[in-house]
Design a protein around this motif. Structure first.
Motif, PDB file in Angstrom:
ATOM      1  N   GLU A  26       1.884   6.335  -1.157  1.00  0.00           N
ATOM      2  CA  GLU A  26       3.201   5.201  -0.490  1.00  0.00           C
ATOM      3  C   GLU A  26       3.145   4.842   1.157  1.00  0.00           C
ATOM      4  OE1 GLU A  26       4.860   3.253  -2.532  1.00  0.00           O
ATOM      5  OE2 GLU A  26       4.587   4.456  -4.293  1.00  0.00           O
ATOM      6  N   GLY A  27       3.949   5.655   1.792  1.00  0.00           N
ATOM      7  CA  GLY A  27       3.844   5.453   3.558  1.00  0.00           C
ATOM      8  C   GLY A  27       2.168   4.772   4.222  1.00  0.00           C
ATOM      9  N   TRP A  28       1.035   5.192   3.437  1.00  0.00           N
ATOM     10  CA  TRP A  28       0.401   4.773   4.326  1.00  0.00           C
ATOM     11  C   TRP A  28      -0.223   3.245   3.753  1.00  0.00           C
ATOM     12  CZ3 TRP A  28      -5.140   8.014   3.959  1.00  0.00           C
ATOM     13  CH2 TRP A  28      -4.148   9.421   4.945  1.00  0.00           C
ATOM     14  N   VAL A  29       0.178   2.987   2.441  1.00  0.00           N
ATOM     15  CA  VAL A  29       0.492   1.094   1.979  1.00  0.00           C
ATOM     16  C   VAL A  29       0.919   0.633   3.076  1.00  0.00           C
ATOM     17  CG1 VAL A  29       0.024  -0.115  -0.283  1.00  0.00           C
ATOM     18  CG2 VAL A  29      -0.819   1.931   0.365  1.00  0.00           C
ATOM     19  N   LYS A  30       2.512   0.836   3.211  1.00  0.00           N
ATOM     20  CA  LYS A  30       3.036   0.670   3.639  1.00  0.00           C
ATOM     21  C   LYS A  30       2.623   0.268   4.808  1.00  0.00           C
ATOM     22  CE  LYS A  30       7.442   1.792   1.718  1.00  0.00           C
ATOM     23  NZ  LYS A  30       8.248   3.526   1.876  1.00  0.00           N
ATOM     24  N   TYR A  31       2.429   1.090   5.669  1.00  0.00           N
ATOM     25  CA  TYR A  31       1.621   1.562   7.545  1.00  0.00           C
ATOM     26  C   TYR A  31       0.220   0.371   7.597  1.00  0.00           C
ATOM     27  CZ  TYR A  31      -0.980   3.177  11.471  1.00  0.00           C
ATOM     28  OH  TYR A  31      -1.957   3.351  13.136  1.00  0.00           O
ATOM     29  N   LYS A  62       0.003  -3.444  -6.995  1.00  0.00           N
ATOM     30  CA  LYS A  62       1.684  -3.500  -7.663  1.00  0.00           C
ATOM     31  C   LYS A  62       2.354  -4.137  -6.608  1.00  0.00           C
ATOM     32  CE  LYS A  62       1.946   0.963  -9.980  1.00  0.00           C
ATOM     33  NZ  LYS A  62       2.544   1.507  -9.746  1.00  0.00           N
ATOM     34  N   ARG A  63       1.151  -4.154  -5.494  1.00  0.00           N
ATOM     35  CA  ARG A  63       2.429  -5.245  -4.087  1.00  0.00           C
ATOM     36  C   ARG A  63       1.371  -6.738  -4.202  1.00  0.00           C
ATOM     37  NH1 ARG A  63       3.893  -0.815  -0.994  1.00  0.00           N
ATOM     38  NH2 ARG A  63       5.613  -1.849   0.625  1.00  0.00           N
ATOM     39  N   GLY A  64       0.666  -7.197  -5.679  1.00  0.00           N
ATOM     40  CA  GLY A  64       0.235  -8.274  -5.782  1.00  0.00           C
ATOM     41  C   GLY A  64      -0.735  -9.307  -5.097  1.00  0.00           C
ATOM     42  N   TYR A  65      -1.681  -7.994  -4.619  1.00  0.00           N
ATOM     43  CA  TYR A  65      -3.168  -7.917  -3.792  1.00  0.00           C
ATOM     44  C   TYR A  65      -3.995  -8.412  -4.830  1.00  0.00           C
ATOM     45  CZ  TYR A  65      -1.132  -7.376   0.432  1.00  0.00           C
ATOM     46  OH  TYR A  65       0.146  -7.093   2.009  1.00  0.00           O
ATOM     47  N   GLN A  66      -4.795  -8.853  -5.261  1.00  0.00           N
ATOM     48  CA  GLN A  66      -6.069  -8.644  -5.926  1.00  0.00           C
ATOM     49  C   GLN A  66      -7.550  -7.607  -4.686  1.00  0.00           C
ATOM     50  OE1 GLN A  66      -8.531 -11.128  -8.304  1.00  0.00           O
ATOM     51  NE2 GLN A  66      -9.241  -8.475  -7.745  1.00  0.00           N
ATOM     52  N   MET A  67      -7.236  -6.674  -5.621  1.00  0.00           N
ATOM     53  CA  MET A  67      -8.461  -5.165  -5.321  1.00  0.00           C
ATOM     54  C   MET A  67      -9.195  -5.377  -5.707  1.00  0.00           C
ATOM     55  SD  MET A  67      -6.025  -4.409  -2.966  1.00  0.00           S
ATOM     56  CE  MET A  67      -7.286  -2.755  -2.734  1.00  0.00           C
ATOM     57  N   ILE A  68     -10.595  -4.891  -4.826  1.00  0.00           N
ATOM     58  CA  ILE A  68     -11.852  -4.821  -5.249  1.00  0.00           C
ATOM     59  C   ILE A  68     -12.344  -3.293  -5.165  1.00  0.00           C
ATOM     60  CG2 ILE A  68     -14.051  -5.937  -5.366  1.00  0.00           C
ATOM     61  CD1 ILE A  68     -12.528  -8.413  -3.689  1.00  0.00           C
ATOM     62  N   ILE A  79     -11.391   7.552 -13.771  1.00  0.00           N
ATOM     63  CA  ILE A  79     -10.000   8.252 -13.851  1.00  0.00           C
ATOM     64  C   ILE A  79      -9.268   6.285 -13.139  1.00  0.00           C
ATOM     65  CG2 ILE A  79      -8.099   9.382 -12.112  1.00  0.00           C
ATOM     66  CD1 ILE A  79     -10.187  10.830 -13.645  1.00  0.00           C
ATOM     67  N   LEU A  80     -10.147   5.814 -12.154  1.00  0.00           N
ATOM     68  CA  LEU A  80      -9.081   4.371 -11.829  1.00  0.00           C
ATOM     69  C   LEU A  80      -9.021   3.465 -12.773  1.00  0.00           C
ATOM     70  CD1 LEU A  80      -9.976   2.457  -8.601  1.00  0.00           C
ATOM     71  CD2 LEU A  80     -10.227   0.804 -10.245  1.00  0.00           C
ATOM     72  N   LYS A  81     -10.110   3.752 -13.486  1.00  0.00           N
ATOM     73  CA  LYS A  81     -10.190   2.543 -15.305  1.00  0.00           C
ATOM     74  C   LYS A  81      -9.245   2.416 -16.059  1.00  0.00           C
ATOM     75  CE  LYS A  81     -15.300   0.704 -14.431  1.00  0.00           C
ATOM     76  NZ  LYS A  81     -16.107   1.337 -14.376  1.00  0.00           N
ATOM     77  N   LYS A  82      -8.934   4.040 -16.115  1.00  0.00           N
ATOM     78  CA  LYS A  82      -7.905   4.473 -17.103  1.00  0.00           C
ATOM     79  C   LYS A  82      -6.458   3.841 -16.351  1.00  0.00           C
ATOM     80  CE  LYS A  82     -10.191   8.413 -19.230  1.00  0.00           C
ATOM     81  NZ  LYS A  82     -10.922  10.010 -18.670  1.00  0.00           N
ATOM     82  N   LYS A  83      -6.434   4.086 -15.412  1.00  0.00           N
ATOM     83  CA  LYS A  83      -4.576   3.771 -14.996  1.00  0.00           C
ATOM     84  C   LYS A  83      -4.454   2.147 -14.375  1.00  0.00           C
ATOM     85  CE  LYS A  83      -5.239   6.403 -11.255  1.00  0.00           C
ATOM     86  NZ  LYS A  83      -5.080   7.325 -10.311  1.00  0.00           N
ATOM     87  N   SER A  84      -5.672   1.582 -14.221  1.00  0.00           N
ATOM     88  CA  SER A  84      -5.594   0.174 -13.768  1.00  0.00           C
ATOM     89  C   SER A  84      -5.798  -0.589 -14.439  1.00  0.00           C
ATOM     90  CB  SER A  84      -6.265  -0.195 -12.758  1.00  0.00           C
ATOM     91  OG  SER A  84      -7.861  -0.201 -13.067  1.00  0.00           O
ATOM     92  N   LYS A  85      -5.508  -0.215 -15.665  1.00  0.00           N
ATOM     93  CA  LYS A  85      -5.197  -1.665 -17.508  1.00  0.00           C
ATOM     94  C   LYS A  85      -4.287  -2.191 -17.117  1.00  0.00           C
ATOM     95  CE  LYS A  85      -8.078   0.434 -20.750  1.00  0.00           C
ATOM     96  NZ  LYS A  85      -8.268   1.651 -20.970  1.00  0.00           N
ATOM     97  N   GLY A  86      -4.832  -3.700 -16.473  1.00  0.00           N
ATOM     98  CA  GLY A  86      -3.627  -4.349 -16.810  1.00  0.00           C
ATOM     99  C   GLY A  86      -3.001  -5.275 -15.078  1.00  0.00           C
ATOM    100  N   TYR A  87      -4.079  -4.483 -13.976  1.00  0.00           N
ATOM    101  CA  TYR A  87      -3.582  -4.905 -13.012  1.00  0.00           C
ATOM    102  C   TYR A  87      -4.999  -5.970 -12.849  1.00  0.00           C
ATOM    103  CZ  TYR A  87      -0.234  -1.230 -12.841  1.00  0.00           C
ATOM    104  OH  TYR A  87       0.868  -0.799 -12.170  1.00  0.00           O
ATOM    105  N   ASN A  88      -4.694  -6.192 -11.436  1.00  0.00           N
ATOM    106  CA  ASN A  88      -5.776  -6.720 -10.433  1.00  0.00           C
ATOM    107  C   ASN A  88      -6.494  -6.566  -9.469  1.00  0.00           C
ATOM    108  OD1 ASN A  88      -6.696  -9.429  -9.924  1.00  0.00           O
ATOM    109  ND2 ASN A  88      -5.334 -10.176  -9.394  1.00  0.00           N
ATOM    110  N   ILE A  89      -7.090  -6.030 -10.665  1.00  0.00           N
ATOM    111  CA  ILE A  89      -8.590  -4.689 -10.010  1.00  0.00           C
ATOM    112  C   ILE A  89      -9.774  -4.930 -10.817  1.00  0.00           C
ATOM    113  CG2 ILE A  89      -8.679  -2.127  -9.433  1.00  0.00           C
ATOM    114  CD1 ILE A  89      -5.787  -1.752  -9.770  1.00  0.00           C
ATOM    115  N   ILE A  90     -10.742  -4.865  -9.176  1.00  0.00           N
ATOM    116  CA  ILE A  90     -12.205  -5.202 -10.320  1.00  0.00           C
ATOM    117  C   ILE A  90     -12.930  -4.376  -9.823  1.00  0.00           C
ATOM    118  CG2 ILE A  90     -14.888  -6.762 -10.011  1.00  0.00           C
ATOM    119  CD1 ILE A  90     -12.839  -9.279  -9.900  1.00  0.00           C
ATOM    120  N   THR A  91     -14.098  -3.383 -10.411  1.00  0.00           N
ATOM    121  CA  THR A  91     -14.698  -2.537  -9.927  1.00  0.00           C
ATOM    122  C   THR A  91     -16.293  -2.354  -9.254  1.00  0.00           C
ATOM    123  OG1 THR A  91     -14.061  -0.953 -11.770  1.00  0.00           O
ATOM    124  CG2 THR A  91     -12.623  -0.695 -10.044  1.00  0.00           C
ATOM    125  N   TYR A  92     -17.024  -2.014  -8.784  1.00  0.00           N
ATOM    126  CA  TYR A  92     -18.451  -1.911  -8.792  1.00  0.00           C
ATOM    127  C   TYR A  92     -18.291  -0.457  -8.493  1.00  0.00           C
ATOM    128  CZ  TYR A  92     -18.207  -6.591  -8.206  1.00  0.00           C
ATOM    129  OH  TYR A  92     -17.333  -8.565  -8.392  1.00  0.00           O
TER     130      TYR A  92
END
Ligand SMILES: C[S@@+](CC[C@H](N)C(=O)[O-])C[C@H]1O[C@@H](n2cnc3c(N)ncnc32)[C@H](O)[C@@H]1O
Length: 246
Positions: A26-31, A62-68, A79-92
């Motif tokens: 959380e602190g890293w993301v705020k930074y 969660k803070r509103g960014y489109q993530m790749i 693991i990421l895919k299992k946790k990220s359903k419903g979020y704006n995340i594309i993975t490669y």
């Protein structure tokens, strides 16, 4: 003797429970958001290089960014895919030294030692070139790195025992002065499965002037180094630095 498995394979299901105990994501993301603000920069799309199981990826989504997210470890991405359903995340699933995005992102982050996993200058160059192409002109590339001091003295040659969830683990580090490579022998015992596995992780530390030169050579025109978590320059005792390139 236990035969080693590839890094980030058997450990992947347990990664989050160990890391969330010791890393203030959380602190890293705020930074990171403070860095955006400092540079008067408002990205919409962020490439998370070596995203792993996506702890920071999801926090930023969660803070509103489109993530790749890009990572070569299938088990981590699952693991990421299992946790990220419903979020704006594309993975490669790709190597960070050899990837191309369909569209460049506004910014790129690469967190928690991932750049240290690149063990040669050529690896770094290939990665930095891919990032230069994968981020729009004027966009920021923000990554942290363990320093030589961090790998040599902080991690050094030591052993620690850690427990998380149903896993007991031994983290045995050795540092090679000639190569600046730290080798981690990570032995995990999964209690309820009566199973032990070993992963061997290698991280290399680099001199900051070399990092700056390679970033310039790869097309970046500004490179700042900070003692991690701050906006002050690194000291000889900084264990981790944050690098901001533009
Ligand atoms: C310590 S984890 C960090 C994961 C995530 N960034 C975090 O903050 O939790 C390092 C990640 O780097 C990835 N990685 C290392 N070398 C890589 C490479 N050459 N290409 C793609 N991924 C790589 C690993 O698969 C792993 O997921």
């Amino acid at each position: 003797m236990t035969q080693p498995v590839e890094p980030f394979t058997d450990f992947a299901p347990y990664y989050d429970s160990f890391m969330l105990k010791c890393v203030d994501y959380e602190g890293w993301v705020k930074y990171i958001e403070k860095i955006f603000k400092q540079f008067k920069f408002k990205p919409k799309t962020i490439l998370d290089l070596a995203c792993g199981t996506g702890i920071p990826t999801i926090l930023l989504a969660k803070r509103g960014y489109q993530m790749i997210g890009v990572d070569r470890a299938k088990a981590m991405l699952e693991i990421l895919k299992k946790k990220s359903k419903g979020y704006n995340i594309i993975t490669y699933e790709a190597d960070i030294r050899d990837f191309t995005l369909p569209e460049p992102a506004d910014a790129c982050i690469c967190l928690y030692d991932s750049i240290n996993y690149l063990l040669t200058e050529e690896d770094l160059e290939q990665c930095f070139k891919c990032v230069r192409r994968g981020v729009k002109k004027g966009g920021l590339f923000i990554f942290d790195m363990n320093t030589i001091y961090g790998l040599k003295v902080f991690w050094g040659n030591r052993e620690s025992v850690r427990e998380a969830g149903n896993v007991n683990s031994v983290w045995h580090n050795t540092y090679d002065e000639t190569t600046a490579i730290s080798t981690l022998y990570l032995t995990c015992q999964v209690k309820d499965e009566n199973r032990t596995f070993l992963e061997i992780h290698k991280e290399r530390a680099y001199d900051l002037p070399l990092i700056q030169k390679l970033l310039f050579d790869c097309g970046f025109s500004l490179v700042n180094f900070y003692h991690h978590g701050t906006f002050i320059p690194p000291t000889p005792f900084s264990v981790r630095v944050m690098v901001v390139a533009k």
